[in-house]
Design a protein around this motif. Structure first.
Motif, short mmCIF file in Angstrom:
data_model
loop_
_atom_site.label_atom_id
_atom_site.label_comp_id
_atom_site.label_asym_id
_atom_site.label_seq_id
_atom_site.Cartn_x
_atom_site.Cartn_y
_atom_site.Cartn_z
N ALA A 480 43.07 25.00 -20.31
CA ALA A 480 43.05 24.44 -21.60
C ALA A 480 44.48 24.64 -22.07
O ALA A 480 45.14 25.53 -21.40
CB ALA A 480 42.17 25.07 -22.71
N GLY A 481 45.11 23.77 -22.90
CA GLY A 481 46.28 24.04 -23.32
C GLY A 481 46.94 23.23 -24.34
O GLY A 481 46.23 22.40 -25.01
N VAL A 482 48.03 23.39 -24.76
CA VAL A 482 48.66 22.48 -26.05
C VAL A 482 50.22 22.11 -25.37
O VAL A 482 50.69 22.83 -24.75
CB VAL A 482 48.82 23.38 -27.18
N PHE A 483 50.46 21.15 -25.96
CA PHE A 483 52.11 20.66 -25.60
C PHE A 483 52.63 20.18 -26.85
O PHE A 483 51.93 19.44 -27.53
CB PHE A 483 51.77 19.37 -24.58
N TYR A 484 53.80 20.28 -26.86
CA TYR A 484 54.94 19.78 -27.88
C TYR A 484 55.88 19.43 -27.50
O TYR A 484 56.63 19.89 -26.64
CB TYR A 484 54.94 21.00 -29.08
N MET A 485 56.58 17.98 -28.05
CA MET A 485 57.96 17.71 -27.63
C MET A 485 58.51 17.02 -28.89
O MET A 485 57.76 16.31 -29.41
CB MET A 485 57.82 16.85 -26.56
N GLU A 486 59.94 17.42 -28.88
CA GLU A 486 60.68 16.57 -29.84
C GLU A 486 61.81 16.01 -29.15
O GLU A 486 62.16 16.75 -28.22
CB GLU A 486 61.06 17.54 -31.09
N GLN A 487 62.20 14.64 -29.32
CA GLN A 487 63.37 14.12 -28.87
C GLN A 487 64.24 13.23 -29.73
O GLN A 487 63.82 12.64 -30.73
CB GLN A 487 62.77 13.24 -27.79
#
Length: 870
Positions: A480-487
């Motif tokens: 299980a996991g979480v992902f975050y990205m800002e560009q």
């Protein structure tokens, strides 16, 4: 057969449990030598037969593992099995003589009758001899006779490629070095269904007909690139050169659950070499025609015994231009690459590991240069109407200016793994910057008809946390996991039409004179004379030269949460299910200005938000020993966005429902590998590319269907011969797609047409022969061929937008001394085939521009390796 048992280790370890965790660092080598190192590092008694192990190759093993799991990875694919005695001692023996009572099953169940395996053995025995050299095996080990198993992390857990139930191609560092793989373009000559073109400043990468044709960083790739687990958001990162690679994994089909972003087409996962606790050094020097010089150097060492290690690498790669420019006699398509990386491995305990990485890549080139290929009547003003000349064929390209594309990439990442009892936690934190400055001829003639300058940049931060483990007595593997990205993206494109200045002055009226005479010279830059006067971006200054400018500032925020598990129903049956929820938000500030057309928007702010739930459901079955069949269904998603060349113009997200069945088999005692995959895609709102105002414009095709079959084969045919092949057949079409053709301005029905960059048939072939050189190692002769059928670069399948079929052939001669030295001579594009690698139909220049693939090239490379790399 002589049987000599070697007893290694300390007697006090007999009572230790096999589940103890140790940190291993064992290079790929002969199995007997690897087992000696294993026993020493695990502090275990280990019994094995010299005769059964000295002619096999063990895998590389690095990192913290439980003892039995580590031994499984070390021996995967060797034909050796593991058993445990009553007192806890471990034994290794050939699988064909192992005892059913004492064997500890480490892989898939072998209880079924191997019917398919027996049939395969009968068929392949007609082709195979007694001896062969394994792929990627040490050429000095002439007795190696099985195909090496490659351990991959395609599903974010370690398993061999052959037991991974999805379409996957994996390549080790030896393949990378042998075939001179240094980027996505060359990977397309290895993996089936993969098409790569460079479109000026960007990459057009397609997998099974799924990709993206957009020339700016605004466009998100349909085929995602990950470097050491970090998503590369800037699509022009796929044009960069990558070195010091440990492994390549190409995952075909949407990866909509485990991976962070935009994997409707598939993944290309690159893994660089990790620091190890064994000291090592490697270097190479290559010289080739067109004055190419490539030098690499890499090394690693231990800073604190068994706790801290460091690795560094550097590469420089330069060459003169492939083609001549008759305009000024210069050479064009020069290349200058400087790149490096440093990584630090910190293992403060047996359960915690931190890997810190930093890398940079500077590339200064004018490659590829656009050539004017063909005028299309009725599509727009052609430079040929104003006296522009283009060079015929691919040996020369005419340009009135010195084109330059300067690209910089750099980044840092922290990869932390923490094992807590039965749970493993992994965190990947990364920051990356990519920047590109351009100044080039966009019409391919000797007129300054349509020239481009400006640049684009991307800054991204990403954070991913995965938690994985076992449940239900080890029958359920879950993650299980979480992902975050800002560009943050910034783009400014300035397009100059200098050769058309007199034309526009003659047709524009003078707004100060009631008789409306033509504008005087320079009148386009006078706000009191030009009714369409506008300032340039970003300077705000007027221009007497006709221009068209675009600018965009785009902020991207993406977050996701996911879970996936594989449940073993029996020893032979497994079911996998996963789900991911994604939320993407984009905000843009856009301007489009020109002094020959109305300024349609300035500082226009737009914002959109999209959510989607993607999923995967699959089942796999061990049909027989070393034969796996699988079936899976999955959904992929890619968010929408905003078009650069038009104001207040957005496009919708695309989704793809994929269905796939496959077979993975290893036959003939490990000397034949055959993998098959068949797929069918139901593609909704495909983001199809149109080229408008010299900018890629995305429009959604309502419905698209794709089907295909892929086959991969590797045969160790005996007497030193080896054969490999990858074949792909596809049938793709737009089911419902009506839109405006930018070349004609007419609404046109593209339904029934072939999808962009999706050749019906393609293949990659390789044949090689390795022979012992008495007392001097081994000599390998290798031939390669890569073929792609015709494909189209417009959705309308126009005749002028067809890339003709081509076949690329290479030959290599490799001498491995059996020690530290290796020498390779090669010729690529052996027949000097002249073919277009990419082309664009552009109404702004009234025709088609294209870039030529590299001509025939040759080179000689000397490589030196010692320590951990020998």
């Amino acid at each position: 057969m002589r049987l000599v048992q070697l007893i290694i280790g300390l007697c006090v370890s007999l009572l230790a449990q096999a589940s103890d965790t140790h940190t291993f660092d064992i290079p790929k080598q002969r199995a007997d030598l690897a087992l000696i190192e294993f026993a020493e590092q695990a502090d275990r008694t280990l019994l094995f037969s010299y005769d059964e192990t000295s002619n096999r190759m063990a895998n590389r093993l690095s990192g913290p593992y439980e003892v039995v799991e580590a031994l499984k990875l070390l021996l995967a694919g060797t034909g050796l099995s593991i058993s445990m005695g009553n007192d806890g001692q471990l034994s290794v023996a050939s699988s064909d003589i192992e005892s059913e009572e004492s064997n500890v099953r480490m892989g898939k169940s072998k209880d079924q009758q191997s019917v398919v395996g027996r049939i395969g053995a009968v068929v392949t025995s007609l082709l195979l001899g007694a001896g062969a050299v394994a792929e990627d095996a040490d050429p000095g080990s002439a007795n190696a006779n099985i195909i090496e198993e490659i351990v991959v992390t395609a599903q974010k857990r370690e398993q061999t490629a052959q037991e991974t139930a999805l379409a996957l191609s994996a390549y080790t560092s030896d393949t990378v070095l042998t075939r001179q793989i240094d980027g996505v373009r060359r990977i397309s000559q290895l993996a089936p269904s993969l098409v790569f073109n460079r479109s000026g400043t960007a990459a057009n990468t397609y997998m099974r007909g799924v990709g993206q044709d957009i020339a700016t960083v605004l466009g998100e790739p349909g085929v995602a690139l990950f470097i050491d687990g970090v998503y590369q958001a800037a699509n022009f990162a796929q044009t960069a050169s990558y070195n010091d690679l440990e492994r390549i994994e190409v995952l075909r089909g949407p990866q909509g659950t485990l991976y962070g972003r935009n994997t409707t087409g598939g993944n290309i996962n690159l893994y660089t070499k990790r620091p190890g606790f064994e000291q090592g050094f490697e270097a190479s020097l290559l010289y080739g025609d067109y004055d190419r010089i490539k030098a690499t150097i890499a090394g690693q060492t231990t800073l604190v015994k068994d706790r801290v290690a460091v690795r560094g690498s550097f590469v420089t790669d330069t060459n003169d231009g492939y083609r001549d420019n008759p305009f000024d006699g210069s050479e064009i398509e020069e290349r200058d690459i400087q790149a490096g990386a440093v990584s630090l491995l910190v293992a403060p305990s047996d359960t915690i590991e931190l890997l810190l990485r930093t890398d940079w890549n500077d590339q200064d080139d004018d490659n590829p240069v656009w050539d004017y290929l063909e005028a299309v009547p009725g599509s727009g003003l052609s430079p040929q109407l104003f006296g522009g000349n283009a060079a015929p064929g691919g040996n020369e390209v005419i340009s009135e200016r010195d084109s330059q594309v300067q690209t910089e990439h750099w980044g840092v990442s922290a990869d932390l793994t923490w094992d807590i009892n039965e749970i493993s936690v992994r965190s990947i934190t990364a920051y990356r910057e990519s920047k590109q400055d351009v100044d080039y001829d966009n019409d391919g003639t000797d007129l300054p008809f349509f020239d481009t300058s400006g640049g684009q940049s991307s800054e991204q931060f990403s954070q991913e946390i995965n938690v994985s483990g076992l449940a239900l007595d080890g029958n359920l593997e879950w993650i299980a996991g979480v992902f975050y990205m800002e560009q943050d993206i910034n783009i400014v494109w300035n397009f100059d039409l200098e050769a058309l200045q007199g034309f526009f002055e003659s047709v524009f009226p003078n707004i100060q004179n009631s008789f409306m005479p033509p504008l005087p010279p320079g009148g386009l830059g006078d706000p009191t004379l030009n009714p369409l006067y506008s300032g340039r971006l970003p300077s705000g200054m007027g221009s007497a030269v006709p221009f068209l400018d675009f600018s965009n500032q785009l902020d991207v925020d993406s977050s996701a949460v996911f879970v996936q598990g594989t449940l073993s129903l029996t020893d032979a049956w497994r079911v996998t299910a996963g789900v991911r929820y994604t939320d993407d938000e984009k905000t843009t500030l856009q301007s489009v200005t020109s002094n020959v057309s109305p300024a349609v928007c300035q500082d226009l702010r737009l914002s959109e938000d999209w959510q989607e739930t993607t999923w995967k459901l699959g089942v796999d079955w061990d049909l027989a020993d070393n034969v796996l069949v699988y079936a899976l269904a999955s959904r992929g998603f890619k968010s929408g966005g905003f078009n650069t060349g038009r104001c207040n113009n957005s496009y919708d997200p695309e989704t793809i429902d994929a269905y796939e069945v496959g077979l993975k088999s290893t036959l003939a005692d490990g000397r034949v590998r055959m993998n098959l995959a068949a797929f069918a895609y139901d593609y909704q709102d495909l983001q199809a590319t149109l080229f408008v105002n010299n900018a890629s414009l995305l429009d959604n095709a309502t419905d698209t269907e794709m089907q295909g079959i892929e086959a991969e084969m590797l045969v160790l045919a005996g007497a030193g011969f080896e054969f490999d092949a990858q074949v792909s057949w596809m049938n793709t079409e737009y089911i419902d797609f009506v839109t405006t053709n930018p070349m004609t301005g007419m609404v046109q029905d593209a339904s029934g047409n072939q999808v962009l960059r999706a050749p019906d048939f393609s293949y990659n072939l390789g044949v090689q022969y390795t022979m012992d050189v008495s007392g001097s190692g081994a000599l390998t002769l290798r031939y390669e061929a890569s073929h792609k059928d015709d494909y189209y670069t417009t959705v309308f399948n126009d005749d002028f937008a067809k890339v003709d079929a081509y076949t690329l052939q290479n030959v290599r001669v490799i001498w491995n001394t059996g020690g530290a030295w290796e020498i390779q001579g090669f010729v690529e594009n052996l027949t000097d085939e002249e073919y277009i690698e990419n082309q664009l139909a552009v109404a702004t220049v009234g025709g088609v521009i294209g870039s030529w693939a590299p001509p025939r090239t040759w080179g000689l490379q000397v490589r030196y390796r010692t320590g951990a790399y020998q």
